[in-house]
Write a protein that holds these residues in place. Structure first.
Motif, PDB file in Angstrom:
ATOM      1  N   VAL A  15       0.837  -1.205   0.000  1.00 45.72           N
ATOM      2  CA  VAL A  15       0.000   0.000   0.000  1.00 45.72           C
ATOM      3  C   VAL A  15       0.865   1.246   0.000  1.00 45.72           C
ATOM      4  CG1 VAL A  15      -1.725   1.293   1.315  1.00 45.72           C
ATOM      5  CG2 VAL A  15      -1.874  -1.206   1.169  1.00 45.72           C
ATOM      6  N   GLU A  16       1.900   1.245   0.799  1.00 39.87           N
ATOM      7  CA  GLU A  16       2.794   2.399   0.883  1.00 39.87           C
ATOM      8  C   GLU A  16       3.502   2.639  -0.444  1.00 39.87           C
ATOM      9  OE1 GLU A  16       5.851   4.115   4.288  1.00 39.87           O
ATOM     10  OE2 GLU A  16       5.782   1.965   3.860  1.00 39.87           O
ATOM     11  N   ALA A  17       3.854   1.565  -1.151  1.00 48.15           N
ATOM     12  CA  ALA A  17       4.524   1.719  -2.441  1.00 48.15           C
ATOM     13  C   ALA A  17       3.578   2.335  -3.476  1.00 48.15           C
ATOM     14  CB  ALA A  17       5.030   0.358  -2.922  1.00 48.15           C
ATOM     15  N   VAL A  18       2.318   1.926  -3.482  1.00 48.18           N
ATOM     16  CA  VAL A  18       1.346   2.500  -4.422  1.00 48.18           C
ATOM     17  C   VAL A  18       1.136   3.976  -4.131  1.00 48.18           C
ATOM     18  CG1 VAL A  18      -1.050   2.437  -5.193  1.00 48.18           C
ATOM     19  CG2 VAL A  18       0.197   0.306  -4.836  1.00 48.18           C
ATOM     20  N   LEU A  19       1.002   4.334  -2.854  1.00 47.88           N
ATOM     21  CA  LEU A  19       0.794   5.734  -2.475  1.00 47.88           C
ATOM     22  C   LEU A  19       1.986   6.602  -2.883  1.00 47.88           C
ATOM     23  CD1 LEU A  19      -0.818   5.304   1.064  1.00 47.88           C
ATOM     24  CD2 LEU A  19      -1.914   6.230  -0.980  1.00 47.88           C
ATOM     25  N   GLY A  42       3.819  10.812  -5.794  1.00 49.48           N
ATOM     26  CA  GLY A  42       5.105  11.385  -6.143  1.00 49.48           C
ATOM     27  C   GLY A  42       5.910  11.867  -4.960  1.00 49.48           C
ATOM     28  N   ARG A  43       5.604  11.388  -3.774  1.00 46.50           N
ATOM     29  CA  ARG A  43       6.341  11.767  -2.564  1.00 46.50           C
ATOM     30  C   ARG A  43       6.100  10.709  -1.502  1.00 46.50           C
ATOM     31  NH1 ARG A  43       2.460  16.699  -0.349  1.00 46.50           N
ATOM     32  NH2 ARG A  43       0.635  16.135  -1.627  1.00 46.50           N
ATOM     33  N   PRO A  44       6.934  10.675  -0.477  1.00 50.32           N
ATOM     34  CA  PRO A  44       6.735   9.689   0.589  1.00 50.32           C
ATOM     35  C   PRO A  44       5.407   9.905   1.310  1.00 50.32           C
ATOM     36  CG  PRO A  44       8.942  10.604   0.663  1.00 50.32           C
ATOM     37  CD  PRO A  44       8.180  11.431  -0.310  1.00 50.32           C
ATOM     38  N   VAL A  45       4.906   8.829   1.897  1.00 52.90           N
ATOM     39  CA  VAL A  45       3.620   8.905   2.601  1.00 52.90           C
ATOM     40  C   VAL A  45       3.699   9.872   3.775  1.00 52.90           C
ATOM     41  CG1 VAL A  45       1.932   7.537   3.913  1.00 52.90           C
ATOM     42  CG2 VAL A  45       3.011   6.581   1.866  1.00 52.90           C
ATOM     43  N   VAL A  46       4.822   9.921   4.464  1.00 55.57           N
ATOM     44  CA  VAL A  46       4.952  10.785   5.641  1.00 55.57           C
ATOM     45  C   VAL A  46       4.894  12.254   5.266  1.00 55.57           C
ATOM     46  CG1 VAL A  46       6.228   9.063   6.976  1.00 55.57           C
ATOM     47  CG2 VAL A  46       7.458  10.629   5.466  1.00 55.57           C
ATOM     48  N   ASP A  47       5.185  12.585   4.001  1.00 55.34           N
ATOM     49  CA  ASP A  47       5.104  13.982   3.577  1.00 55.34           C
ATOM     50  C   ASP A  47       3.675  14.377   3.201  1.00 55.34           C
ATOM     51  OD1 ASP A  47       7.799  14.156   3.953  1.00 55.34           O
ATOM     52  OD2 ASP A  47       8.310  13.893   1.826  1.00 55.34           O
ATOM     53  N   ALA A  48       2.850  13.431   2.802  1.00 60.10           N
ATOM     54  CA  ALA A  48       1.480  13.738   2.378  1.00 60.10           C
ATOM     55  C   ALA A  48       0.485  13.637   3.526  1.00 60.10           C
ATOM     56  CB  ALA A  48       1.059  12.804   1.245  1.00 60.10           C
ATOM     57  N   PHE A  49       0.762  12.788   4.519  1.00 57.32           N
ATOM     58  CA  PHE A  49      -0.183  12.562   5.609  1.00 57.32           C
ATOM     59  C   PHE A  49       0.527  12.711   6.940  1.00 57.32           C
ATOM     60  CE2 PHE A  49      -1.481   9.991   1.985  1.00 57.32           C
ATOM     61  CZ  PHE A  49      -2.816  10.366   1.817  1.00 57.32           C
ATOM     62  N   ALA A  50      -0.213  13.308   7.886  1.00 60.82           N
ATOM     63  CA  ALA A  50       0.317  13.377   9.242  1.00 60.82           C
ATOM     64  C   ALA A  50       0.233  12.017   9.917  1.00 60.82           C
ATOM     65  CB  ALA A  50      -0.458  14.423  10.055  1.00 60.82           C
ATOM     66  N   TRP A  51      -0.789  11.243   9.536  1.00 60.93           N
ATOM     67  CA  TRP A  51      -0.947   9.910  10.116  1.00 60.93           C
ATOM     68  C   TRP A  51      -1.771   9.067   9.160  1.00 60.93           C
ATOM     69  CZ3 TRP A  51      -5.802   7.930  11.712  1.00 60.93           C
ATOM     70  CH2 TRP A  51      -5.760   6.664  12.290  1.00 60.93           C
ATOM     71  N   LEU A  52      -1.412   7.795   9.018  1.00 61.47           N
ATOM     72  CA  LEU A  52      -2.162   6.871   8.166  1.00 61.47           C
ATOM     73  C   LEU A  52      -2.128   5.506   8.838  1.00 61.47           C
ATOM     74  CD1 LEU A  52      -3.714   6.970   5.496  1.00 61.47           C
ATOM     75  CD2 LEU A  52      -1.665   6.164   4.343  1.00 61.47           C
ATOM     76  N   ALA A  59      -7.865   4.634   7.152  1.00 63.67           N
ATOM     77  CA  ALA A  59      -8.131   5.902   7.833  1.00 63.67           C
ATOM     78  C   ALA A  59      -6.831   6.679   7.958  1.00 63.67           C
ATOM     79  CB  ALA A  59      -8.744   5.651   9.200  1.00 63.67           C
ATOM     80  N   GLY A  60      -6.931   8.026   7.889  1.00 66.99           N
ATOM     81  CA  GLY A  60      -5.743   8.847   7.983  1.00 66.99           C
ATOM     82  C   GLY A  60      -6.072  10.271   8.380  1.00 66.99           C
ATOM     83  N   ARG A  61      -5.034  11.068   8.474  1.00 63.44           N
ATOM     84  CA  ARG A  61      -5.183  12.481   8.822  1.00 63.44           C
ATOM     85  C   ARG A  61      -4.182  13.275   8.000  1.00 63.44           C
ATOM     86  NH1 ARG A  61      -4.503  12.123  13.920  1.00 63.44           N
ATOM     87  NH2 ARG A  61      -6.726  11.864  14.383  1.00 63.44           N
ATOM     88  N   LEU A  62      -4.656  14.377   7.419  1.00 64.89           N
ATOM     89  CA  LEU A  62      -3.787  15.222   6.619  1.00 64.89           C
ATOM     90  C   LEU A  62      -2.914  16.092   7.511  1.00 64.89           C
ATOM     91  CD1 LEU A  62      -6.212  16.364   3.779  1.00 64.89           C
ATOM     92  CD2 LEU A  62      -4.608  14.439   3.791  1.00 64.89           C
ATOM     93  N   VAL A  63      -1.970  16.763   6.861  1.00 69.81           N
ATOM     94  CA  VAL A  63      -1.065  17.641   7.594  1.00 69.81           C
ATOM     95  C   VAL A  63      -1.819  18.779   8.254  1.00 69.81           C
ATOM     96  CG1 VAL A  63       0.962  19.133   7.365  1.00 69.81           C
ATOM     97  CG2 VAL A  63       0.814  17.027   6.023  1.00 69.81           C
TER      98      VAL A  63
END
Length: 658
Positions: free
Chosen positions: A204-208, A213-223, A238-242
């Motif tokens: 899942v992390e690889a698809v995201l 076009g960026r790491p998951v930690v840069d797009a989401f505060a929490w996933l 479920a997740g939370r944006l920055v």
């Protein structure tokens, strides 16, 4: 030296001769000839021309120049005719394009190998689930009984479930087409569950990362690595944006698009074969149904389509905010073809919302069910949007009674004419008018060439009497009865219209989950009366009159002048009707083709007659010392006659190709 040079020039000379020969044949026959047929025809011509020259000139050294030249031309002409006959026979046996060429064979061998492996796998699944006896092409009288059909439907459901995502989606689609398959199959296929084992978080992390076009930690505060749900197409986290917004992230499974494309290719190939070879396949329009299913499934795989559906549905629901029905708002900057990010709606799924529903009480539950029904009617009749999966799993309930709609990957759209016809049908059904209901139904379906409108009206009238009585079984039973009537009269339901029936058939179960005492037909009839009353208010009447007047005003402005011209023309005795024959380009092309074929046929027949006359005519002047002029003319007309006849035959065979 000279022999070596001749050997070197043999291959280029043959290639030039083949190309020239193919060009000549293409010009004479008026059709495109593929490279394989060109080489075959050239080989036939080259193989014939030598023996013909030997037969015509046993001793070339003793013949004069004119005789040698005419003999050579005659041999080449006869060899060319033989080659063209080969081309025409090949066109009859294997029409151009029916067999792939060497380039296509080379390019497609991998896909065909994969398709063959998938065919084998599907056959094993079918045999393993008890469907092998239905693959032998024989009729089975046993399926005439309800019990046998139910057993077969159960086997089909297991086979589709084991077949994978495409076949699960196909089964779910078929479960809504009560106009096409028996009720035992629709009931059994309704139980198909689109679920799958969760993907590992690394995938899942690889698809995201690849899609955003960026790491998951840069797009989401929490996933959350643990998915909320996992299906065969995608899974949800479920997740939370920055910025702190709670969201839901829908991630498509890697490789699912390739699997779907492969299976859709098989389904389309099978539908095309059945439509060509079977009467029932042609009557159902299997290829069109398969193509519609393929388009819908490919749209579902493109999450940007679901993003657009969410935005359109949100705009439609915003026109009636008092109903408190909403959809999650998407985040376009974080949405791609394989990733969809949208706001997370609070609330409990309807299937697990028992405590919330009990807390609402009878009045609150009825209000929530009524709001959902009227919202669905607004979507269909006013905005032309059809949420086809309004089952309890896609509806959220909040403690205050407001609702949230999920999973808008499959949303149908209706044009204005279809919306009007659906509205007329619902109004006629609500008012018990079988004549108006028949007219509206015939506008919605694809009617066959022969239909008894009187019998259809009587059938609808009987249904209205049956289901309009208070206390009778309604909902899905009523929709099933309407579908049965449509099937009985061989009416074909377009996919977008079938989506409307599917919506209300599915909605009935959702509404009774919210309020077990809810009567869909009675509530729809009441909602229709409210709509009619709202349409008859002074404000709505004024708006409707203004719209109609604006549309009619240009015609009214031109009407007096046109009436005056017509009256003046009648008074002077100059009234005439100007009809333009063959104004359509297709009509002109058809007539031109018929004239050309007729002309070629007549010319070929005349040339043949002239050839017979010249060849049978005794005496006459000599073209050379040993060849008469009448023989030259006779063979010349014979060649022309055969070429024209072959050209007509090629055109005829190509036009008769199914």
């Amino acid at each position: 030296m000279h022999a070596a040079l001749a050997d070197v020039l043999v291959v280029p000379s043959l290639i030039v001769m083949v190309l020239l020969f193919g060009t000549v044949i293409r010009r004479l026959l008026g059709v495109r000839v593929g490279p394989v047929r060109t080489v075959l025809a050239a080989a036939v011509a080259l193989g014939i021309v030598g023996p013909l020259l030997t037969a015509l000139l046993p001793d070339p050294a003793a013949a004069d120049l004119g005789t040698a030249l005419l003999s050579f031309l005659l041999a080449v002409s006869v060899a060319s005719l033989a080659a063209m006959v080969v081309v025409v026979v090949a066109e009859v046996v294997l029409p151009e394009g029916s067999v792939p060429g060497p380039v296509e064979l080379w390019r497609g061998w991998r896909s065909r190998a994969a398709r063959t492996r998938r065919y084998t796998q599907i056959l094993r699944i079918a045999v393993r689930n008890g469907l092998g006896r239905f693959l032998r092409g024989r009729q089975h009288a046993g399926v005439a009984s309800s019990g046998s059909r139910r057993d077969l439907a159960r086997s089909l459901r297991r086979a589709l479930d084991e077949g994978g995502v495409t076949f699960v989606k196909l089964g779910q689609q078929l479960s809504t087409r009560r106009d096409l398959i028996p009720a035992e199959f629709t009931e059994e296929l309704t139980g198909l569950q689109d679920d799958a084992a969760p993907l590992p978080w690394e995938a899942v992390e690889a698809v995201l990362a690849a899609e955003l076009g960026r790491p998951v930690v840069d797009a989401f505060a929490w996933l959350d690595p643990e998915p909320l749900a996992a299906a065969s197409v995608a899974q949800v986290h479920a997740g939370r944006l920055v910025d702190g917004a709670d969201v839901v992230v829908k991630v498509q499974r890697p490789g699912v698009a390739a699997v779907v494309d492969r299976d859709l290719d098989i389904l389309l190939h099978l539908a095309r074969t059945l439509e060509v070879r079977t009467q029932w396949g042609r009557s159902l329009g299997l290829l069109a149904l398969a193509e519609g299913f393929a388009v819908a499934l490919r749209e579902e795989l493109d999450f940007t389509t679901e993003r657009s559906n969410l935005q359109a549905m949100a705009a439609a629901l915003s026109t009636r905010p008092s109903r408190r029905v909403q959809v999650p708002a998407p985040h376009p900057t974080l949405t791609t073809r394989r990733v969809l990010v949208m706001d997370r709606l609070s609330g409990s799924p309807l299937g697990a919302a028992g405590p919330v529903l009990r807390a609402l009480g009878p009045a609150g539950r009825r209000e929530a069910a009524t709001a959902l029904l009227e919202s669905a009617l607004d979507q269909v009749l006013e905005h032309g949007l059809v949420h086809v999966d309004l089952h309890p799993g896609n509806v959220l309930v909040r403690p205050d009674g407001s609702l949230g709609l999920l999973d808008l990957g499959s949303v149908g759209r209706l044009d204005g004419t279809t919306r009007t016809a659906v509205g007329r049908l619902l109004a006629a059904l609500g008012g018990g008018d079988s004549l108006a209901a028949t007219d509206a139904l015939l506008e919605l379906v694809d009617r066959p060439e022969e239909i008894s409108e009187r019998e259809l009206e009587r059938g609808l009238g009987a249904l209205l009497v049956r289901f309009a009585v208070p206390g009778t079984t309604t909902g899905i039973t009523a929709f099933t009865a309407v579908f049965g009537l449509v099937t009985e009269h061989r009416l074909t339901v377009p996919p977008q219209v079938a989506a409307v029936f599917r919506t209300f058939a599915t909605l009935e179960g959702t509404l009774t989950t919210i309020d077990p005492t809810f009567d869909l037909v009675a509530a729809a009839r009441e909602a229709g009366r409210h709509r009619i009353a709202r349409a008859l208010t002074p404000r709505e009447l004024r708006r409707s009159a203004e719209q109609e007047l604006m549309a009619l005003l240009p015609v009214l402005r031109r009407l007096p002048r046109r009436i005056d011209r017509i009256a003046d023309t009648v008074e002077r005795g100059r009234l005439s009707v100007d009809v333009r024959l063959l104004a359509d380009r297709r009509d002109r092309r058809l007539v031109t083709g018929l004239v050309h074929q007729s002309l070629l046929t007549v010319l070929g027949a005349v040339a043949g007659v002239m050839a017979v006359l010249f060849l049978d005519m005794p005496g006459g002047p000599q073209a050379t010392d040993t060849i008469r002029l009448f023989d030259v003319l006779g063979y010349g007309f014979l060649v022309i006659s055969v070429v024209l006849a072959l050209r007509v035959l090629v055109v005829v065979f190509r036009e008769e190709r199914p």
